[in-house]
Design a protein around this motif. Sequence first.
Motif, PDB file in Angstrom:
ATOM      1  N   ARG A  73       0.828  -1.208   0.000  1.00 47.80           N
ATOM      2  CA  ARG A  73       0.000   0.000   0.000  1.00 47.80           C
ATOM      3  C   ARG A  73       0.864   1.259   0.000  1.00 47.80           C
ATOM      4  N   ILE A  74       2.020   1.183   0.662  1.00 48.97           N
ATOM      5  CA  ILE A  74       2.931   2.337   0.629  1.00 48.97           C
ATOM      6  C   ILE A  74       3.373   2.598  -0.804  1.00 48.97           C
ATOM      7  N   TYR A  75       3.746   1.527  -1.529  1.00 50.22           N
ATOM      8  CA  TYR A  75       4.199   1.703  -2.914  1.00 50.22           C
ATOM      9  C   TYR A  75       3.040   2.098  -3.834  1.00 50.22           C
ATOM     10  N   ASP A  76       1.827   1.684  -3.482  1.00 47.99           N
ATOM     11  CA  ASP A  76       0.641   2.047  -4.286  1.00 47.99           C
ATOM     12  C   ASP A  76       0.079   3.421  -3.925  1.00 47.99           C
ATOM     13  N   ASN A  77       0.689   4.075  -2.933  1.00 42.54           N
ATOM     14  CA  ASN A  77       0.176   5.362  -2.446  1.00 42.54           C
ATOM     15  C   ASN A  77      -1.214   5.276  -1.836  1.00 42.54           C
ATOM     16  N   THR A  78      -1.552   4.129  -1.265  1.00 43.27           N
ATOM     17  CA  THR A  78      -2.848   4.026  -0.592  1.00 43.27           C
ATOM     18  C   THR A  78      -2.663   3.769   0.894  1.00 43.27           C
ATOM     19  N   TYR A  79      -1.422   3.875   1.355  1.00 51.36           N
ATOM     20  CA  TYR A  79      -1.162   3.606   2.767  1.00 51.36           C
ATOM     21  C   TYR A  79      -1.825   4.657   3.664  1.00 51.36           C
ATOM     22  N   CYS A 138     -13.929   2.766   4.219  1.00 48.00           N
ATOM     23  CA  CYS A 138     -14.634   4.038   3.999  1.00 48.00           C
ATOM     24  C   CYS A 138     -13.804   5.045   3.200  1.00 48.00           C
ATOM     25  N   GLY A 139     -12.505   4.769   3.000  1.00 40.82           N
ATOM     26  CA  GLY A 139     -11.677   5.660   2.187  1.00 40.82           C
ATOM     27  C   GLY A 139     -11.179   6.894   2.910  1.00 40.82           C
ATOM     28  N   LYS A 140     -11.454   6.982   4.208  1.00 36.59           N
ATOM     29  CA  LYS A 140     -10.944   8.126   4.980  1.00 36.59           C
ATOM     30  C   LYS A 140      -9.540   7.819   5.475  1.00 36.59           C
ATOM     31  N   GLU A 141      -8.817   8.878   5.893  1.00 41.44           N
ATOM     32  CA  GLU A 141      -7.483   8.647   6.435  1.00 41.44           C
ATOM     33  C   GLU A 141      -7.575   7.976   7.800  1.00 41.44           C
ATOM     34  N   ILE A 142      -6.719   7.004   8.001  1.00 40.46           N
ATOM     35  CA  ILE A 142      -6.686   6.316   9.290  1.00 40.46           C
ATOM     36  C   ILE A 142      -5.982   7.210  10.308  1.00 40.46           C
ATOM     37  N   GLN A 143      -6.526   7.284  11.527  1.00 35.44           N
ATOM     38  CA  GLN A 143      -5.959   8.119  12.576  1.00 35.44           C
ATOM     39  C   GLN A 143      -4.509   7.716  12.818  1.00 35.44           C
ATOM     40  N   ASP A 179      -2.723   8.032  15.496  1.00 33.63           N
ATOM     41  CA  ASP A 179      -2.523   7.342  16.771  1.00 33.63           C
ATOM     42  C   ASP A 179      -2.687   5.837  16.578  1.00 33.63           C
ATOM     43  N   ARG A 180      -3.616   5.500  15.692  1.00 34.61           N
ATOM     44  CA  ARG A 180      -3.891   4.097  15.421  1.00 34.61           C
ATOM     45  C   ARG A 180      -2.761   3.472  14.591  1.00 34.61           C
ATOM     46  N   LEU A 181      -2.286   4.218  13.614  1.00 29.64           N
ATOM     47  CA  LEU A 181      -1.191   3.704  12.772  1.00 29.64           C
ATOM     48  C   LEU A 181       0.085   3.496  13.590  1.00 29.64           C
ATOM     49  N   LYS A 182       0.292   4.353  14.583  1.00 25.22           N
ATOM     50  CA  LYS A 182       1.496   4.205  15.401  1.00 25.22           C
ATOM     51  C   LYS A 182       1.444   2.910  16.206  1.00 25.22           C
ATOM     52  N   VAL A 183       0.250   2.515  16.617  1.00 25.87           N
ATOM     53  CA  VAL A 183       0.112   1.288  17.409  1.00 25.87           C
ATOM     54  C   VAL A 183       0.081   0.065  16.488  1.00 25.87           C
ATOM     55  N   ILE A 184      -0.690   0.157  15.402  1.00 20.88           N
ATOM     56  CA  ILE A 184      -0.801  -0.960  14.451  1.00 20.88           C
ATOM     57  C   ILE A 184      -0.447  -0.436  13.060  1.00 20.88           C
ATOM     58  N   PRO A 185       0.857  -0.357  12.750  1.00 24.24           N
ATOM     59  CA  PRO A 185       1.231   0.260  11.471  1.00 24.24           C
ATOM     60  C   PRO A 185       0.703  -0.473  10.230  1.00 24.24           C
ATOM     61  N   PHE A 186       0.307  -1.753  10.377  1.00 23.47           N
ATOM     62  CA  PHE A 186      -0.172  -2.467   9.194  1.00 23.47           C
ATOM     63  C   PHE A 186      -1.699  -2.512   9.089  1.00 23.47           C
ATOM     64  N   THR A 187      -2.375  -1.698   9.915  1.00 26.03           N
ATOM     65  CA  THR A 187      -3.832  -1.741   9.863  1.00 26.03           C
ATOM     66  C   THR A 187      -4.379  -1.224   8.527  1.00 26.03           C
ATOM     67  N   GLU A 188      -5.504  -1.826   8.104  1.00 24.91           N
ATOM     68  CA  GLU A 188      -6.115  -1.441   6.828  1.00 24.91           C
ATOM     69  C   GLU A 188      -7.373  -0.607   7.029  1.00 24.91           C
ATOM     70  N   PHE A 189      -7.850  -0.560   8.285  1.00 25.55           N
ATOM     71  CA  PHE A 189      -9.133   0.090   8.542  1.00 25.55           C
ATOM     72  C   PHE A 189      -9.021   1.163   9.612  1.00 25.55           C
ATOM     73  N   CYS A 190      -9.840   2.176   9.507  1.00 23.28           N
ATOM     74  CA  CYS A 190      -9.892   3.190  10.549  1.00 23.28           C
ATOM     75  C   CYS A 190     -10.620   2.594  11.752  1.00 23.28           C
ATOM     76  N   ILE A 191     -10.526   3.282  12.873  1.00 20.59           N
ATOM     77  CA  ILE A 191     -11.074   2.724  14.109  1.00 20.59           C
ATOM     78  C   ILE A 191     -12.586   2.493  14.012  1.00 20.59           C
ATOM     79  N   GLU A 192     -13.299   3.422  13.344  1.00 17.70           N
ATOM     80  CA  GLU A 192     -14.761   3.268  13.245  1.00 17.70           C
ATOM     81  C   GLU A 192     -15.113   1.998  12.465  1.00 17.70           C
ATOM     82  N   CYS A 193     -14.457   1.805  11.333  1.00 13.13           N
ATOM     83  CA  CYS A 193     -14.759   0.631  10.510  1.00 13.13           C
ATOM     84  C   CYS A 193     -14.366  -0.656  11.224  1.00 13.13           C
TER      85      CYS A 193
END
Length: 130
Positions: free
Chosen positions: A82-88, A94-99, A101-115
């Motif tokens: 996803r980093i190389y595809d520019n979708t990280y 939902c297509g929104k940016e992942i928080q 704080d969440r990425l710092k804890v789970i850098p490989f997460t694909e979903f935002c906290i709500e989803c």
Amino acid sequence: MNNEKIEFYKKILLSEREKVVKIIEGIDRRWSKAIRDSVGNISAYATHLADLGTDSNEREKETYMLEREVRNLKKLDQALKRIYDNTYGICRFCGKEIQEDRLKVIPFTEFCIECKRNEERINNNNRKNY
Ligand SMILES: [Zn+2]
């Protein structure tokens, strides 16, 4: 997400990946050694059988660990893709940016906290139905 941040997460993902690969290789080496030790050597094989209780326990633990690390490796590889595809950092649902704080804890997460929460709710509901 700007390039600097992308680089930051890329570094985290790559170092995590290195750790995971080392664990997998370590288990792999121990297993091939155990197999080598017991093959073509009757006394080693007998000792092996005698130790079977603890051995199979160990093996089970390592199997579990190996499965977990292989899963992690897949997640890390997908995140790097996803980093190389520019979708990280963009929620796949939902297509929104992942928080962050969440990425710092789970850098490989694909979903935002709500989803993620929604998904867990759906899973729990499904489980109740069966
Ligand atoms: Zn989302």
